[in-house]
Scaffold this motif. Sequence first.
Motif, mmCIF file in Angstrom:
data_model
loop_
_atom_site.group_PDB
_atom_site.id
_atom_site.type_symbol
_atom_site.label_atom_id
_atom_site.label_comp_id
_atom_site.label_asym_id
_atom_site.label_seq_id
_atom_site.Cartn_x
_atom_site.Cartn_y
_atom_site.Cartn_z
ATOM 1 N N VAL A 116 4.910 18.324 9.024
ATOM 2 C CA VAL A 116 6.334 18.152 9.324
ATOM 3 C C VAL A 116 6.497 16.982 10.280
ATOM 4 C CG1 VAL A 116 6.898 20.584 8.979
ATOM 5 C CG2 VAL A 116 6.253 19.781 11.259
ATOM 6 N N ILE A 117 7.636 16.321 10.189
ATOM 7 C CA ILE A 117 7.957 15.250 11.128
ATOM 8 C C ILE A 117 8.627 15.889 12.337
ATOM 9 C CG2 ILE A 117 9.335 13.180 11.513
ATOM 10 C CD1 ILE A 117 8.944 12.468 8.585
ATOM 11 N N LYS A 118 7.921 15.882 13.442
ATOM 12 C CA LYS A 118 8.406 16.543 14.653
ATOM 13 C C LYS A 118 9.426 15.699 15.395
ATOM 14 C CE LYS A 118 8.019 20.098 17.498
ATOM 15 N NZ LYS A 118 8.374 21.465 17.085
ATOM 16 N N ASP A 119 9.214 14.381 15.388
ATOM 17 C CA ASP A 119 10.126 13.486 16.095
ATOM 18 C C ASP A 119 9.959 12.086 15.520
ATOM 19 O OD1 ASP A 119 12.008 12.590 17.876
ATOM 20 O OD2 ASP A 119 10.700 12.639 19.637
ATOM 21 N N LYS A 120 11.007 11.284 15.623
ATOM 22 C CA LYS A 120 10.946 9.903 15.146
ATOM 23 C C LYS A 120 11.910 9.060 15.976
ATOM 24 C CE LYS A 120 11.511 6.936 11.075
ATOM 25 N NZ LYS A 120 10.209 6.230 11.284
ATOM 26 N N VAL A 121 11.383 7.988 16.566
ATOM 27 C CA VAL A 121 12.202 7.028 17.304
ATOM 28 C C VAL A 121 11.725 5.636 16.910
ATOM 29 C CG1 VAL A 121 12.920 6.169 19.553
ATOM 30 C CG2 VAL A 121 12.514 8.611 19.246
ATOM 31 N N GLY A 122 12.601 4.877 16.272
ATOM 32 C CA GLY A 122 12.217 3.544 15.823
ATOM 33 C C GLY A 122 11.049 3.596 14.859
ATOM 34 N N SER A 123 10.005 2.852 15.143
ATOM 35 C CA SER A 123 8.835 2.801 14.263
ATOM 36 C C SER A 123 7.779 3.848 14.620
ATOM 37 C CB SER A 123 8.204 1.410 14.321
ATOM 38 O OG SER A 123 7.824 1.085 15.643
ATOM 39 N N PHE A 124 8.084 4.729 15.589
ATOM 40 C CA PHE A 124 7.144 5.750 16.040
ATOM 41 C C PHE A 124 7.525 7.103 15.429
ATOM 42 C CE2 PHE A 124 6.429 2.358 18.836
ATOM 43 C CZ PHE A 124 5.322 2.576 19.642
ATOM 44 N N THR A 125 6.552 7.773 14.816
ATOM 45 C CA THR A 125 6.791 9.074 14.201
ATOM 46 C C THR A 125 5.721 10.061 14.653
ATOM 47 O OG1 THR A 125 7.735 8.039 12.227
ATOM 48 C CG2 THR A 125 7.039 10.336 12.016
ATOM 49 N N VAL A 126 6.147 11.247 15.081
ATOM 50 C CA VAL A 126 5.212 12.303 15.468
ATOM 51 C C VAL A 126 5.078 13.286 14.312
ATOM 52 C CG1 VAL A 126 4.701 14.163 17.089
ATOM 53 C CG2 VAL A 126 5.840 12.087 17.894
ATOM 54 N N LEU A 127 3.854 13.398 13.784
ATOM 55 C CA LEU A 127 3.561 14.351 12.723
ATOM 56 C C LEU A 127 2.939 15.605 13.335
ATOM 57 C CD1 LEU A 127 1.864 11.904 10.169
ATOM 58 C CD2 LEU A 127 4.291 12.514 10.345
ATOM 59 N N GLU A 128 3.329 16.761 12.802
ATOM 60 C CA GLU A 128 2.748 18.029 13.264
ATOM 61 C C GLU A 128 2.228 18.802 12.071
ATOM 62 O OE1 GLU A 128 4.305 20.472 16.684
ATOM 63 O OE2 GLU A 128 4.845 21.811 15.037
ATOM 64 N N TYR A 129 1.002 19.320 12.205
ATOM 65 C CA TYR A 129 0.375 20.077 11.126
ATOM 66 C C TYR A 129 0.608 21.571 11.359
ATOM 67 C CZ TYR A 129 -1.748 15.561 10.296
ATOM 68 O OH TYR A 129 -1.936 14.222 10.048
ATOM 69 N N ILE A 130 1.247 22.217 10.384
ATOM 70 C CA ILE A 130 1.637 23.615 10.535
ATOM 71 C C ILE A 130 0.423 24.509 10.729
ATOM 72 C CG2 ILE A 130 2.833 25.539 9.437
ATOM 73 C CD1 ILE A 130 4.448 23.433 7.863
ATOM 74 N N LYS A 131 -0.602 24.318 9.919
ATOM 75 C CA LYS A 131 -1.845 25.090 10.014
ATOM 76 C C LYS A 131 -3.032 24.142 9.968
ATOM 77 C CE LYS A 131 -0.018 29.153 7.549
ATOM 78 N NZ LYS A 131 -0.199 30.031 6.369
ATOM 79 N N PHE A 169 0.851 -1.191 0.000
ATOM 80 C CA PHE A 169 0.000 0.000 0.000
ATOM 81 C C PHE A 169 0.886 1.240 0.000
ATOM 82 C CE2 PHE A 169 0.714 -1.064 4.470
ATOM 83 C CZ PHE A 169 1.103 0.156 5.003
ATOM 84 N N THR A 170 0.285 2.358 -0.394
ATOM 85 C CA THR A 170 0.962 3.655 -0.381
ATOM 86 C C THR A 170 0.028 4.667 0.254
ATOM 87 O OG1 THR A 170 2.163 3.135 -2.422
ATOM 88 C CG2 THR A 170 2.045 5.451 -1.766
ATOM 89 N N ILE A 171 0.524 5.437 1.202
ATOM 90 C CA ILE A 171 -0.259 6.509 1.820
ATOM 91 C C ILE A 171 0.228 7.824 1.240
ATOM 92 C CG2 ILE A 171 -0.930 7.629 3.963
ATOM 93 C CD1 ILE A 171 -0.358 5.045 5.431
ATOM 94 N N ASN A 172 -0.608 8.462 0.452
ATOM 95 C CA ASN A 172 -0.256 9.728 -0.187
ATOM 96 C C ASN A 172 -0.790 10.913 0.619
ATOM 97 O OD1 ASN A 172 0.974 8.558 -2.607
ATOM 98 N ND2 ASN A 172 -1.098 7.901 -3.126
ATOM 99 N N ASN A 173 -0.135 12.047 0.448
ATOM 100 C CA ASN A 173 -0.574 13.319 1.033
ATOM 101 C C ASN A 173 -0.608 13.283 2.563
ATOM 102 O OD1 ASN A 173 -1.240 16.012 0.524
ATOM 103 N ND2 ASN A 173 -3.433 15.627 0.829
ATOM 104 N N LEU A 174 0.328 12.552 3.150
ATOM 105 C CA LEU A 174 0.452 12.534 4.604
ATOM 106 C C LEU A 174 1.817 13.107 4.987
ATOM 107 C CD1 LEU A 174 -0.817 11.771 7.330
ATOM 108 C CD2 LEU A 174 0.265 9.526 7.105
ATOM 109 N N THR A 175 2.855 12.292 4.931
ATOM 110 C CA THR A 175 4.189 12.816 5.239
ATOM 111 C C THR A 175 4.747 13.668 4.100
ATOM 112 O OG1 THR A 175 5.191 10.773 4.396
ATOM 113 C CG2 THR A 175 4.721 10.880 6.757
ATOM 114 N N ASP A 176 4.174 13.514 2.892
ATOM 115 C CA ASP A 176 4.641 14.305 1.751
ATOM 116 C C ASP A 176 3.804 15.566 1.542
ATOM 117 O OD1 ASP A 176 2.402 12.835 1.097
ATOM 118 O OD2 ASP A 176 3.003 12.454 -0.970
ATOM 119 N N ASN A 177 2.986 15.934 2.513
ATOM 120 C CA ASN A 177 2.169 17.139 2.449
ATOM 121 C C ASN A 177 2.986 18.323 2.956
ATOM 122 O OD1 ASN A 177 0.236 19.233 3.217
ATOM 123 N ND2 ASN A 177 -1.352 17.684 2.933
ATOM 124 N N SER A 178 2.936 19.444 2.246
ATOM 125 C CA SER A 178 3.726 20.620 2.628
ATOM 126 C C SER A 178 3.267 21.223 3.946
ATOM 127 C CB SER A 178 3.659 21.685 1.519
ATOM 128 O OG SER A 178 2.320 22.102 1.308
#
Length: 253
Positions: free
Chosen positions: A15-30, A3-12
């Motif tokens: 931003v990726i706020k933090d990443k440790v192992g398989s855990f990633t924190v996404l932050e939405y600018i606006k 599968f492919t997830i589009n428009n998530l991590t590649d959305n302008s």
Amino acid sequence: MAFTINNLTDNSNTVIKDKVGSFTVLEYIKDLSCTSVGEATAQYYMSKSNMHRKQLMIEINNSEIMMRAGAMQYTVGNMEMTTGVKGAGGAVRGFLSGAATGTGSIKPLYNGTGTILLEPTYKYIWLIDVDNDEIVMDDGLFLACETTLKIGVVARSNFSSAVLGGEGLFNMSASGKGVIALEAPVPAEEAVVIELQNDVLKVDGNFAMMWSNTLNFTVEKSGKTKMGSMASGEGLVNVYRGTGTVWLAPPSN
């Protein structure tokens, strides 16, 4: 299966706020989904105050994670969810431990291969790599973790420390080796980290969010006498004694 997830991590706007192992924190600018002037005004000032929506993404590969009940937003991939409870006795124990720690009675387990997105939050997501250690958490902070960690319940050393210290009768603990995600009221970069070497930390209020289980937690009078404690205006204080680390929220919070 792929599968492919589009428009998530590649959305302008993400931003990726933090990443440790398989855990990633996404932050939405606006927040781009405002539908009224009132919402837009509120979002403007929230953004200026560093209040952004955040979301935890977990990618598993033939592995397993535990999650706070009700935290999942969606999953993609070949995985299954179980409760990890065996029989009615296990359900009762899960209910009691969850009620004691404020984390929910049953914590679902997701195992297999795929991606999990948790519900967005305006709180702050901490990713902690527990490395053959044991930490104790303030009530309600638990969000998710790898099941390589052993999750348990730690009873307060005495009744007075629980009732008078504002920490509750029990706290959740995590021991072993693995990644744990916490949902905290302050960003990790604002936390005050105090390392004790056979010493004492006294805190006026329940500002401690996390501490080493090697520390002895009690509640004591701030002065040598009851009258002295009353005169100082402090009364009772939470005391962490021994060798270990304490993570404190800034006093203004």
